[in-house]
Design an enzyme around this catalytic site. Structure first.
Site, PDB file in Angstrom:
ATOM      1  N   GLU A   8      17.750  69.831  63.736  1.00  0.00           N
ATOM      2  CA  GLU A   8      18.690  70.953  63.885  1.00  0.00           C
ATOM      3  C   GLU A   8      19.314  70.880  65.285  1.00  0.00           C
ATOM      4  O   GLU A   8      18.616  70.862  66.293  1.00  0.00           O
ATOM      5  CB  GLU A   8      17.951  72.289  63.736  1.00  0.00           C
ATOM      6  CG  GLU A   8      18.910  73.472  63.851  1.00  0.00           C
ATOM      7  CD  GLU A   8      18.196  74.827  63.834  1.00  0.00           C
ATOM      8  OE1 GLU A   8      17.234  75.020  64.576  1.00  0.00           O
ATOM      9  OE2 GLU A   8      18.652  75.707  63.068  1.00  0.00           O
ATOM     10  N   CYS A  42      22.062  79.843  61.576  1.00  0.00           N
ATOM     11  CA  CYS A  42      20.900  79.175  60.970  1.00  0.00           C
ATOM     12  C   CYS A  42      21.236  78.646  59.584  1.00  0.00           C
ATOM     13  O   CYS A  42      20.680  77.658  59.132  1.00  0.00           O
ATOM     14  CB  CYS A  42      19.740  80.143  60.890  1.00  0.00           C
ATOM     15  SG  CYS A  42      20.152  81.641  59.993  1.00  0.00           S
ATOM     16  N   GLU A  90      11.798  83.944  60.114  1.00  0.00           N
ATOM     17  CA  GLU A  90      13.054  83.316  59.686  1.00  0.00           C
ATOM     18  C   GLU A  90      13.363  82.258  60.731  1.00  0.00           C
ATOM     19  O   GLU A  90      13.664  82.583  61.879  1.00  0.00           O
ATOM     20  CB  GLU A  90      14.154  84.373  59.579  1.00  0.00           C
ATOM     21  CG  GLU A  90      13.832  85.375  58.475  1.00  0.00           C
ATOM     22  CD  GLU A  90      14.831  86.509  58.332  1.00  0.00           C
ATOM     23  OE1 GLU A  90      15.692  86.670  59.221  1.00  0.00           O
ATOM     24  OE2 GLU A  90      14.747  87.235  57.338  1.00  0.00           O
ATOM     25  N   LYS A 107      12.044  92.621  71.379  1.00  0.00           N
ATOM     26  CA  LYS A 107      12.290  91.727  72.511  1.00  0.00           C
ATOM     27  C   LYS A 107      13.501  90.894  72.116  1.00  0.00           C
ATOM     28  O   LYS A 107      13.377  89.888  71.416  1.00  0.00           O
ATOM     29  CB  LYS A 107      11.070  90.844  72.763  1.00  0.00           C
ATOM     30  CG  LYS A 107      10.877  90.430  74.213  1.00  0.00           C
ATOM     31  CD  LYS A 107      12.025  89.614  74.771  1.00  0.00           C
ATOM     32  CE  LYS A 107      11.975  88.173  74.346  1.00  0.00           C
ATOM     33  NZ  LYS A 107      13.213  87.417  74.718  1.00  0.00           N
TER      34      LYS A 107
END
Ligand code: NAD
Length: 486
Positions: free
Chosen positions: A390, A288, A254, A178
């Protein structure tokens, strides 16, 4: 206008409901086409096709043939290199050289490396003493986990999706992918490559759609899915972990990061400026592993801030492949609004704005795109939102430090633990820092330099498990023990 379809059981198909969603260009917000919006029916069809393939041709295929097929997939990607570059460019708007030199070649490499590893990994064996003196032989065998759900993000779509599909298939699993709703193109194109090299139908499936209460969540809740590998936000990981709890399915995560870049006064100054620039601003900060917190030792603080500011102010905004263009937009209008809200928050919380902080002046044909300026702040406490959370945008806060102990404490005072980059010429200092900073990967005098044989993943709230090299086998296979009484 493009029409992006699902790839299920070796066929490109629309949603049975006929539902689609729009795909807009991050460059200018132009409508590029429509994407099939998958629902329960598509997820079900894809998962069942994957289950059939697992017990069919793919499951019965000798390892050598499977390995050869994955090499053929990698070669197929390389043969259609320009099409993959174009697909990624259209979806992300990022500079062509990033696709050409990093993201698309890594897609091909992700198939080759795991195909090679699977042929060369031994398993353990032990001889057990028994009272009758005959002994017993124990040995371990690795079997595929089964049907693996792969949920991937938009920031490096092809690289991150194949990072999971490569090892999953090498280990003999079948997958239902997906991809992010923002970046559906390259996963779909890979379906053509799979068919062209003869990968059996059902081994690789793609269902498009959204996350919560949509294709993503339906996939994670499907009881014929044996494991879920996910890259994305920590918040989404929490939701997926809850879904995986039903049926006790394994997860590999992750997740997000708020990574520290640490610059010591003895560093090679120019290398450090360039390294921190790349780590904070490459891919418009949507990495990331990127650096949103920079700590610079006091003797070089002012000089470093000035040099990084100059580097930011020299970027060339533009379309991918346009002469001189080296800086792209954010992925979407929604993400632009999020990043700009942090830009406003930083100033409201008392930051000194060194550069950027807003939207660049763009030519008329790009004015509606998701452009934001690279931004640097100083002067904030560690409790400020832009220092703690973040943002996933092209921005960083820079703070001076004096001692190693102080900077270790600053770097570790965050809920994330993905990566760090350290700039020093003192090797002993580098080793001490690498041991003290709580992250999954430490780069010294470098950043984003990846050896795919090494473990990759995050500590704290940046992930669960390690992928890469033999470590990927921990998630993508079931290790069984066989005990034979002699
Ligand atoms: P996201 O979590 O919003 O979405 C990622 C994927 O999850 C998408 O395909 C989305 O549709 C799907 N999804 C969303 N909600 C879901 C749900 N409830 N159930 C199932 N699927 C769901 O992340 P994003 O915005 O696409 O990507 C950016 C994030 O990814 C950042 O936090 C970044 O740090 C992280 N990231 C981490 C790594 C790493 O290696 N640690 C690499 C790249 C990106």
């Amino acid at each position: 206008m493009t029409e992006t379809l699902h790839f299920i059981d070796g066929q490109f198909v629309p949603s049975r409901s006929g539902k689609t969603f729009d795909k807009r260009s991050p460059l200018d917000n132009r409508l590029m086409g429509t994407v099939a919006e998958g629902g329960r029916e598509e997820v079900d069809a894809a998962v069942l096709a994957a289950r059939r393939a697992l017990h069919g041709d793919w499951g019965r295929m000798p390892v050598d043939k499977r390995v050869a097929m994955l090499h053929a997939v990698a070669d197929g990607i390389t043969q259609r290199f320009d099409e993959f570059v174009a697909a990624e460019e259209a979806d992300t708007g990022q500079p062509r050289h990033v696709m050409q030199h990093a993201f698309v070649p890594r897609g091909a490499a992700n198939f080759k490396i795991f195909a090679d590893i699977i042929k060369n990994v031994p398993t353990e064996s032990f001889m057990l003493d028994t009272p009758d003196g005959a002994g017993a032989l124990n040995y371990a065998i690795r079997k595929p986990k089964g049907v693996v759900g792969v949920i991937s993000p938009w920031n490096a779509p092809f690289l991150l999706m194949t990072w999971k599909v490569g090892p999953a298939l090498a280990c003999g699993n079948t997958v239902v992918v997906k991809p992010s709703e923002e970046t559906p193109a390259s996963a779909t194109l890979l379906g053509e490559v799979m068919n062209s090299v003869g990968v059996p139908p059902g081994v690789y499936n793609v269902v498009h759609g959204h996350g919560p209460d949509a294709a993503g969540e339906f996939l994670t809740r499907h009881d014929e899915v044996d494991g879920i590998t996910f890259t994305g936000e920590t918040r989404t990981g929490t939701a997926i972990m809850k879904a995986a709890a039903d049926g006790i399915r394994d997860v590999s995560f992750e997740l997000g990061g708020k990574n520290a870049g640490i610059v010591f006064a003895d560093c090679n100054f120019d290398d450090a400026v360039e390294g921190i620039f790349r780590s904070a601003f490459m891919n418009t900060g949507q990495v990331c592993l990127g650096t949103e917190r920079v700590y610079v030792q006091r003797p070089i603080f002012d000089r470093f801030v000035a040099a990084l500011k100059a580097r930011c102010e020299a970027v060339h905004y533009g379309r991918p492949g346009a002469p001189g263009s080296n800086y792209g937009p954010l992925i979407s209008q929604e993400h632009k609004a999020k990043v700009l809200s942090y830009y406003a928050k930083a100033v409201a919380e008392g930051a000194t704005l060194v550069t950027g902080g807003g939207v660049p002046q763009m030519p008329a044909d790009l004015a509606a795109g998701a452009w934001v300026q690279p931004t640097i702040w100083t002067g904030l406490p560690e409790t400020a939102s832009v220092v703690r959370e973040e943002i996933f945008g092209p921005c960083c806060h820079i703070r001076p430090f004096d001692t190693e102990a102080e900077v270790v404490a600053l770097a570790n005072a965050n809920r994330y633990g993905l990566s760090t980059t350290i700039w020093t010429q003192n090797l002993s200092c580098a080793h001490r820092m690498a041991a003290a900073i709580e992250v999954g990967i430490t780069w010294v005098n470098s950043w984003f330099l990846r050896d795919l044989r090494t473990p990759f993943g995050g500590s704290k709230q940046s992930g669960i498990g390690r992928e890469g090299g033999v470590h990927s086998l921990e998630f993508y296979t079931e290790l069984r023990n066989v005990c034979i009484k002699l």
